[in-house]
Scaffold this active site. Structure first.
Site, mmCIF file in Angstrom:
data_model
loop_
_atom_site.group_PDB
_atom_site.id
_atom_site.type_symbol
_atom_site.label_atom_id
_atom_site.label_comp_id
_atom_site.label_asym_id
_atom_site.label_seq_id
_atom_site.Cartn_x
_atom_site.Cartn_y
_atom_site.Cartn_z
ATOM 1 N N ARG A 48 52.490 43.036 64.056
ATOM 2 C CA ARG A 48 53.388 41.889 63.908
ATOM 3 C C ARG A 48 53.786 41.235 65.226
ATOM 4 O O ARG A 48 53.892 40.012 65.310
ATOM 5 C CB ARG A 48 54.667 42.354 63.201
ATOM 6 C CG ARG A 48 54.562 42.112 61.739
ATOM 7 C CD ARG A 48 55.870 42.318 61.023
ATOM 8 N NE ARG A 48 55.539 42.960 59.777
ATOM 9 C CZ ARG A 48 55.887 44.180 59.446
ATOM 10 N NH1 ARG A 48 56.658 44.888 60.236
ATOM 11 N NH2 ARG A 48 55.513 44.699 58.303
ATOM 12 N N LYS A 95 49.303 60.724 58.788
ATOM 13 C CA LYS A 95 50.211 61.404 57.893
ATOM 14 C C LYS A 95 51.562 60.686 57.918
ATOM 15 O O LYS A 95 51.830 60.024 58.912
ATOM 16 C CB LYS A 95 50.359 62.873 58.253
ATOM 17 C CG LYS A 95 51.182 63.136 59.528
ATOM 18 C CD LYS A 95 51.577 64.567 59.635
ATOM 19 C CE LYS A 95 52.965 64.818 59.130
ATOM 20 N NZ LYS A 95 54.044 64.475 60.079
ATOM 21 N N ASP A 129 45.492 65.206 60.272
ATOM 22 C CA ASP A 129 46.536 66.200 60.512
ATOM 23 C C ASP A 129 46.255 66.633 61.947
ATOM 24 O O ASP A 129 45.310 67.379 62.194
ATOM 25 C CB ASP A 129 46.379 67.384 59.555
ATOM 26 C CG ASP A 129 47.475 68.398 59.791
ATOM 27 O OD1 ASP A 129 47.798 68.645 60.969
ATOM 28 O OD2 ASP A 129 48.012 68.940 58.822
ATOM 29 N N HIS A 130 47.060 66.142 62.874
ATOM 30 C CA HIS A 130 46.635 66.309 64.281
ATOM 31 C C HIS A 130 46.602 67.772 64.709
ATOM 32 O O HIS A 130 45.956 68.110 65.692
ATOM 33 C CB HIS A 130 47.485 65.442 65.224
ATOM 34 C CG HIS A 130 48.847 65.980 65.515
ATOM 35 N ND1 HIS A 130 49.914 65.788 64.682
ATOM 36 C CD2 HIS A 130 49.318 66.723 66.539
ATOM 37 C CE1 HIS A 130 50.974 66.376 65.195
ATOM 38 N NE2 HIS A 130 50.648 66.956 66.325
ATOM 39 N N LYS A 167 43.870 70.463 67.498
ATOM 40 C CA LYS A 167 44.286 71.294 68.642
ATOM 41 C C LYS A 167 43.242 72.389 68.846
ATOM 42 O O LYS A 167 42.847 73.051 67.883
ATOM 43 C CB LYS A 167 45.666 71.913 68.383
ATOM 44 C CG LYS A 167 46.803 70.890 68.354
ATOM 45 C CD LYS A 167 48.131 71.565 68.076
ATOM 46 C CE LYS A 167 49.229 70.569 67.781
ATOM 47 N NZ LYS A 167 49.952 70.080 68.926
ATOM 48 N N GLU A 211 60.309 73.435 67.265
ATOM 49 C CA GLU A 211 60.436 72.409 68.312
ATOM 50 C C GLU A 211 61.835 72.446 68.895
ATOM 51 O O GLU A 211 62.795 72.784 68.189
ATOM 52 C CB GLU A 211 60.211 71.025 67.710
ATOM 53 C CG GLU A 211 58.813 70.820 67.182
ATOM 54 C CD GLU A 211 58.647 69.431 66.612
ATOM 55 O OE1 GLU A 211 58.147 68.576 67.339
ATOM 56 O OE2 GLU A 211 59.040 69.216 65.465
ATOM 57 N N ASP A 220 57.671 66.900 56.593
ATOM 58 C CA ASP A 220 57.195 66.465 57.906
ATOM 59 C C ASP A 220 56.218 67.469 58.521
ATOM 60 O O ASP A 220 55.268 67.080 59.190
ATOM 61 C CB ASP A 220 58.415 66.288 58.830
ATOM 62 C CG ASP A 220 58.055 65.657 60.162
ATOM 63 O OD1 ASP A 220 57.306 64.664 60.160
ATOM 64 O OD2 ASP A 220 58.517 66.160 61.211
ATOM 65 N N HIS A 225 50.888 70.337 58.486
ATOM 66 C CA HIS A 225 50.463 71.163 59.622
ATOM 67 C C HIS A 225 50.499 72.658 59.293
ATOM 68 O O HIS A 225 49.532 73.380 59.514
ATOM 69 C CB HIS A 225 51.364 70.921 60.833
ATOM 70 C CG HIS A 225 51.483 69.479 61.229
ATOM 71 N ND1 HIS A 225 50.428 68.610 61.189
ATOM 72 C CD2 HIS A 225 52.535 68.754 61.692
ATOM 73 C CE1 HIS A 225 50.828 67.414 61.616
ATOM 74 N NE2 HIS A 225 52.097 67.483 61.914
ATOM 75 N N LYS A 275 63.467 71.655 63.858
ATOM 76 C CA LYS A 275 63.781 70.852 65.048
ATOM 77 C C LYS A 275 64.959 71.502 65.767
ATOM 78 O O LYS A 275 65.767 72.196 65.147
ATOM 79 C CB LYS A 275 64.225 69.446 64.626
ATOM 80 C CG LYS A 275 63.164 68.672 63.858
ATOM 81 C CD LYS A 275 62.323 67.860 64.780
ATOM 82 C CE LYS A 275 61.331 66.997 64.035
ATOM 83 N NZ LYS A 275 60.181 66.645 64.862
ATOM 84 N N LYS A 298 60.033 75.127 72.107
ATOM 85 C CA LYS A 298 58.862 74.614 71.415
ATOM 86 C C LYS A 298 57.820 75.714 71.381
ATOM 87 O O LYS A 298 57.405 76.216 72.424
ATOM 88 C CB LYS A 298 58.322 73.410 72.202
ATOM 89 C CG LYS A 298 56.917 73.006 71.839
ATOM 90 C CD LYS A 298 56.912 71.679 71.182
ATOM 91 C CE LYS A 298 55.528 71.240 70.777
ATOM 92 N NZ LYS A 298 55.486 70.693 69.431
HETATM 93 C C1 BG6 Z 1 54.428 65.297 63.690
HETATM 94 C C2 BG6 Z 1 55.811 65.279 63.115
HETATM 95 O O1 BG6 Z 1 53.470 65.289 62.666
HETATM 96 O O2 BG6 Z 1 54.262 66.472 64.480
HETATM 97 C C3 BG6 Z 1 56.853 65.339 64.217
HETATM 98 O O3 BG6 Z 1 56.000 64.084 62.353
HETATM 99 C C4 BG6 Z 1 56.604 66.522 65.110
HETATM 100 O O4 BG6 Z 1 58.162 65.401 63.666
HETATM 101 C C5 BG6 Z 1 55.152 66.565 65.575
HETATM 102 O O5 BG6 Z 1 57.482 66.419 66.228
HETATM 103 C C6 BG6 Z 1 54.862 67.856 66.296
HETATM 104 O O6 BG6 Z 1 53.591 67.798 66.869
HETATM 105 P P1 BG6 Z 1 53.220 68.666 68.131
HETATM 106 O O7 BG6 Z 1 51.794 68.390 68.378
HETATM 107 O O8 BG6 Z 1 54.127 68.225 69.254
HETATM 108 O O9 BG6 Z 1 53.507 70.090 67.754
#
Ligand code: BG6
Length: 519
Positions: free
Chosen positions: A72, A182, A211-212, A216, A250, A269, A274, A374, A379
């Site tokens: 946008r 996601k 799904d990132h 990893k 985290e 989330d 994940h 969170k 972390k």
């Molecule tokens: C995301 C969540 O998918 O993954 C976030 O929406 C989260 O809330 C994040 O902070 C965590 O990813 P990573 O790679 O930092 O563990």
């Protein structure tokens, strides 16, 4: 220019670092035009753009490449290029600054469409951009759509792609693929509704659900650990394993994502995607091949063996929490209810823990404990496989605790695998104490894993779906957590906030498991 630290160590007369043995540079991707819907947003600037730039630096992008921003915010092509340069400067790691000839030639492949996602004409303009890119940059008719927008606009965009004849059936020259960020839906019903729209336009082999976590490196290594070794698999079952703990904790809060997070919570989330994906990789049977679908079939079977809990059992198999004010890294931080865009009496959970069982031959009776939250003490993402205690005590003084063996798969911030076992403390007495055998990627390979998005973007451009989630598994993951979502949404937790920021999480999690590994 190739980043020297990532270059393969080969070549005549070159000194080969033995730690780098077997590390190869990645295969170049297919030529293509990639369009980022939501190119003025946070995900694009922080993750996606730096990943694309890193792929360029590592020589993985082909010369036939073009990137189109579609969002946008008003930009001309040149303004978008300047914006990208600033963002890469801000978010790419040191040593990969956008400069010199490489940047100049890369910048030429960037273009932008100031767009309204509801305007068909803007999607028709996109079609023209693709055609021009094919002529100008040799992108070969290959098109990758990346949905990096808020999920509420996914259905509208996909529908517009169909109406603008941008679907795979209308592309005779090359391939057409879509990457969907996601969350895929916000509950079972909305995920099914989204899937209905997606499958009207794309075949499953065209869809790359991100799904990132799957990108990893230590997560990819779970299968190698299990299936490229003989010593783990014989004991990887109910006869030897006491329990499995999967943690994704985290220390950050919700940052500026209050309005998203209020409707999400930790279960949606992190756990639905994940954490359940980690569980599938730990619990799956060996696939018949390393083919994407062979692997995804096995992950699907794991989810099929998990019965969604009955509503009346949710209280005893799940625990939730919400952070209050506390201290993180020496600084005071507000509680969740004091964060921007969060309701003062919010019932949203920022911590979730579950006990799951997998009802199959391998895992019957082995509890899988999952937790994510969170504003916890630190972390850390890891998987802990705890083995059964010894059957008979022979060693150790009576006061020595003889701990069970434990295999820890470290995902982040440390990356590696550690094995805890018992050893005799040197000296005249037969004291026994736990010690660790510890493998770390950094020291083991002299190599830092590339960020997950680099790998995933490159795979989508190459057409490899292995690290992307298939619809049948996504649907089952929603089915598994739905009863918990239902109960939590329909019952207010009057103890919220029930853990302090910077702590180990709520005491309610201890009712599921007293021996959570300390964060
Ligand atoms: C995301 C969540 O998918 O993954 C976030 O929406 C989260 O809330 C994040 O902070 C965590 O990813 P990573 O790679 O930092 O563990």
């Amino acid at each position: 220019m190739l980043d020297a630290s990532l270059a393969p160590a080969t070549g005549d007369g070159e000194r080969v670092n033995p730690l780098r043995a077997g590390i190869e540079s990645d295969r170049i991707t297919d030529p293509c035009s990639i369009v980022f819907f939501g190119a003025s947003g946070d995900l694009f600037k922080r993750m996606l753009l730096p990943a694309i730039w890193a792929l360029r630096l590592r020589g993985i992008l082909p010369s036939g490449f073009a990137l189109i921003g579609f969002a946008r915010t008003k930009y001309s092509d040149q303004e978008f290029r300047d914006y990208c340069r600033q963002q890469i400067d801000a978010f790419a790691p040191d040593g990969s600054k956008p400069q010199g000839e490489l940047w100049e030639s890369f910048a030429q492949c960037l273009s932008y469409i100031t767009a309204d996602f509801k305007q068909l004409t803007h999607f028709q303009e996109l079609r023209k951009h693709f055609e021009e890119n094919d002529k100008r940059f040799g992108t070969g008719g290959n098109r990758l759509f990346y949905l990096a927008t808020p999920p509420s606009v996914f259905p509208g965009i996909i529908e517009m792609l169909r109406r603008a004849n941008l679907d795979p059936r209308n592309n005779e020259q090359g391939w057409t693929r879509v990457v969907i960020e996601k969350p895929f839906g916000t509950d079972l019903a909305s995920a099914r509704a989204l899937q209905k729209i997606v499958q009207r336009v794309f075949g499953e082999h065209d869809v790359y659900r991100i799904d990132h976590y799957l990108g990893k490196e230590p997560v990819q290594d779970i299968m190698a650990l299990r299936f490229a070794n003989t010593i783990f698999e014989p004991i990887w079952n109910r006869n030897y394993v006491q329990s499995v703990q999967i943690t994704s904790a985290e220390s950050i809060g919700i940052e500026d994502r209050g309005s998203y997070y209020e409707n999400a919570g930790a279960l949606r989330d992190m756990i639905q995607n994940h954490v359940l994906n980690l569980l599938a990789l730990v619990a799956m049977e060996p696939p018949v091949s390393s083919d994407a679908d062979a692997i995804r079939n096995e992950k699907f079977k794991v989810f099929s063996a998990i019965a969604p809990p009955r509503h009346e059992d949710v209280m005893s198999m799940a625990a939730r929490g919400q952070y209050g004010p506390g201290i993180i890294e020496g600084a005071k931080v507000p509680g969740y209810r004091g964060e921007p865009d969060v309701a003062p009496q919010s019932n949203t959970e920022t911590f979730a823990a579950l006990r799951m069982s997998i009802d199959n031959w391998r895992w019957a009776g082995v509890p899988f404990y999952l937790r994510s939250g969170k504003r916890l003490a630190r972390k850390i993402s890891e998987i802990v496989v705890t083995f059964k205690p010894i059957p008979h005590r022979l060693y150790g003084e009576s006061t020595d605790a003889i701990e069970p063996n434990m295999l820890v798969i470290k995902i982040e911030p440390d990356e590696g695998v550690a094995l805890r076992f018992e050893a005799k403390v040197p000296g005249p007495k037969s004291h026994i104490r736990s010690v660790f055998m510890d493998f770390n990627y950094g020291t083991g390979f002299g190599f830092h894993s590339p960020p997950a998005y680099e790998r995933l973007l490159a795979d989508a451009m190459r057409g490899d779906q292995t690290l992307f989630t298939r619809w049948d598994a996504v649907e089952l993951a929603w089915e598994i957590i739905t009863p918990v979502l239902d109960v939590w949404e329909n019952t207010k937790d009057f103890t919220f906030p029930n853990y302090a920021a910077g702590s180990q999480g709520p005491d309610t999690a201890l009712q599921l498991l007293a021996e959570w590994r300390r964060l």
